[in-house]
Scaffold this motif. Structure first.
Motif, PDB file in Angstrom:
ATOM      1  N   GLU A   1       0.815  -1.222   0.000  1.00  0.00           N
ATOM      2  CA  GLU A   1       0.000   0.000   0.000  1.00  0.00           C
ATOM      3  C   GLU A   1       0.852   1.277   0.000  1.00  0.00           C
ATOM      4  N   PHE A   2       2.155   1.119   0.272  1.00  0.00           N
ATOM      5  CA  PHE A   2       3.001   2.316   0.367  1.00  0.00           C
ATOM      6  C   PHE A   2       4.091   2.357  -0.695  1.00  0.00           C
ATOM      7  N   VAL A   3       4.480   3.581  -1.017  1.00  0.00           N
ATOM      8  CA  VAL A   3       5.689   3.784  -1.808  1.00  0.00           C
ATOM      9  C   VAL A   3       6.500   4.829  -1.040  1.00  0.00           C
ATOM     10  N   TYR A   4       7.791   4.617  -0.942  1.00  0.00           N
ATOM     11  CA  TYR A   4       8.641   5.497  -0.132  1.00  0.00           C
ATOM     12  C   TYR A   4       9.448   6.406  -1.054  1.00  0.00           C
ATOM     13  N   LEU A   5       9.004   7.663  -1.104  1.00  0.00           N
ATOM     14  CA  LEU A   5       9.655   8.631  -1.981  1.00  0.00           C
ATOM     15  C   LEU A   5      10.871   9.211  -1.256  1.00  0.00           C
ATOM     16  N   PHE A   6      11.962   9.391  -1.986  1.00  0.00           N
ATOM     17  CA  PHE A   6      13.102  10.067  -1.368  1.00  0.00           C
ATOM     18  C   PHE A   6      12.829  11.567  -1.358  1.00  0.00           C
ATOM     19  N   ALA A   7      12.944  12.172  -0.186  1.00  0.00           N
ATOM     20  CA  ALA A   7      12.691  13.610  -0.056  1.00  0.00           C
ATOM     21  C   ALA A   7      13.576  14.402  -1.019  1.00  0.00           C
ATOM     22  N   SER A   8      14.769  13.890  -1.281  1.00  0.00           N
ATOM     23  CA  SER A   8      15.712  14.598  -2.156  1.00  0.00           C
ATOM     24  C   SER A   8      15.195  14.759  -3.583  1.00  0.00           C
ATOM     25  N   ALA A   9      14.218  13.926  -3.987  1.00  0.00           N
ATOM     26  CA  ALA A   9      13.689  14.000  -5.361  1.00  0.00           C
ATOM     27  C   ALA A   9      12.375  14.778  -5.444  1.00  0.00           C
ATOM     28  N   ILE A  10      11.886  15.261  -4.296  1.00  0.00           N
ATOM     29  CA  ILE A  10      10.585  15.945  -4.285  1.00  0.00           C
ATOM     30  C   ILE A  10      10.752  17.423  -4.630  1.00  0.00           C
ATOM     31  N   ASP A  11       9.896  17.900  -5.524  1.00  0.00           N
ATOM     32  CA  ASP A  11       9.906  19.318  -5.912  1.00  0.00           C
ATOM     33  C   ASP A  11       8.856  20.130  -5.160  1.00  0.00           C
ATOM     34  N   SER A  12       7.795  19.479  -4.698  1.00  0.00           N
ATOM     35  CA  SER A  12       6.772  20.180  -3.921  1.00  0.00           C
ATOM     36  C   SER A  12       7.388  20.677  -2.619  1.00  0.00           C
ATOM     37  N   GLU A  13       6.794  21.744  -2.080  1.00  0.00           N
ATOM     38  CA  GLU A  13       7.281  22.247  -0.800  1.00  0.00           C
ATOM     39  C   GLU A  13       6.835  21.303   0.313  1.00  0.00           C
ATOM     40  N   LEU A  14       7.770  20.810   1.085  1.00  0.00           N
ATOM     41  CA  LEU A  14       7.442  19.865   2.156  1.00  0.00           C
ATOM     42  C   LEU A  14       7.333  20.590   3.491  1.00  0.00           C
ATOM     43  N   PRO A  15       6.469  20.082   4.379  1.00  0.00           N
ATOM     44  CA  PRO A  15       6.373  20.683   5.713  1.00  0.00           C
ATOM     45  C   PRO A  15       7.625  20.357   6.543  1.00  0.00           C
ATOM     46  N   VAL A  16       7.997  21.289   7.409  1.00  0.00           N
ATOM     47  CA  VAL A  16       9.195  21.094   8.243  1.00  0.00           C
ATOM     48  C   VAL A  16       8.818  20.276   9.485  1.00  0.00           C
TER      49      VAL A  16
END
Ligand SMILES: [Zn+2]
Ligand SMILES: [Zn+2]
Length: 156
Positions: free
Chosen positions: A95-110
């Protein structure tokens, strides 16, 4: 929250919905460190696997890590052209996929606190920059990524 990501050369773009988008989970295992984590760790974000959309899938490669002679079923996806680490999918947790934060372009919450995990595999030169609320674990913690968000009332 919809998370959009891409590799560095732009051959692969992807997106997925995540209820647990805080990049709090720092993994110091040798696989994350060597394949994705130049600072000694990689950050995994849990997203809903059924919502994963990939543009340029033909440009992705997949690595199954071998530890102690055993191949992991976990699929570590990367860009075949620029080698960016993109996401991990493991059929044991479909049910999950683990995205690497380093590849994310959206603004992530701190994240208000972070988990430093797999410290038993940490390289000796890496100094853990642990803040007062952070938690440290020598292996995988009992608390899942989802449970962390629920405890801190941060599920989206
Ligand atoms: Zn690329
Ligand atoms: Zn790891």
């Amino acid at each position: 929250m919809l998370l959009k990501g891409s590799c560095h050369c732009g051959s692969v773009k992807f997106q997925a919905e995540s209820h647990y988008p805080y990049p709090f989970n720092l993994c110091y295992c040798s696989i994350c460190r060597k394949t994705a984590g130049g600072g000694g760790f990689a950050i995994n974000i849990s997203a809903d696997a059924s919502t994963l959309k990939i543009e340029g899938k033909e440009n992705t490669g997949c690595y199954h890590a071998v530890t102690n002679g055993q191949e992991s079923p976990g699929e570590r996806n990367f860009c075949k052209h620029c080698a960016s680490a993109l996401w991990v999918y493991d059929p044991r947790w479909p049910e999950f996929v683990y995205l690497f934060a380093s590849a994310i372009d959206s603004e992530l919450p701190v994240p208000p606190e972070r988990s430093h995990i797999m410290l038993g595999s940490k390289a000796n030169w890496v100094e853990v920059e642990s803040k007062p609320n952070d938690k440290c674990f020598s292996e995988y913690p009992q608390e899942s990524i989802a449970q962390w968000h629920e405890r801190l009332k941060l599920s989206k």
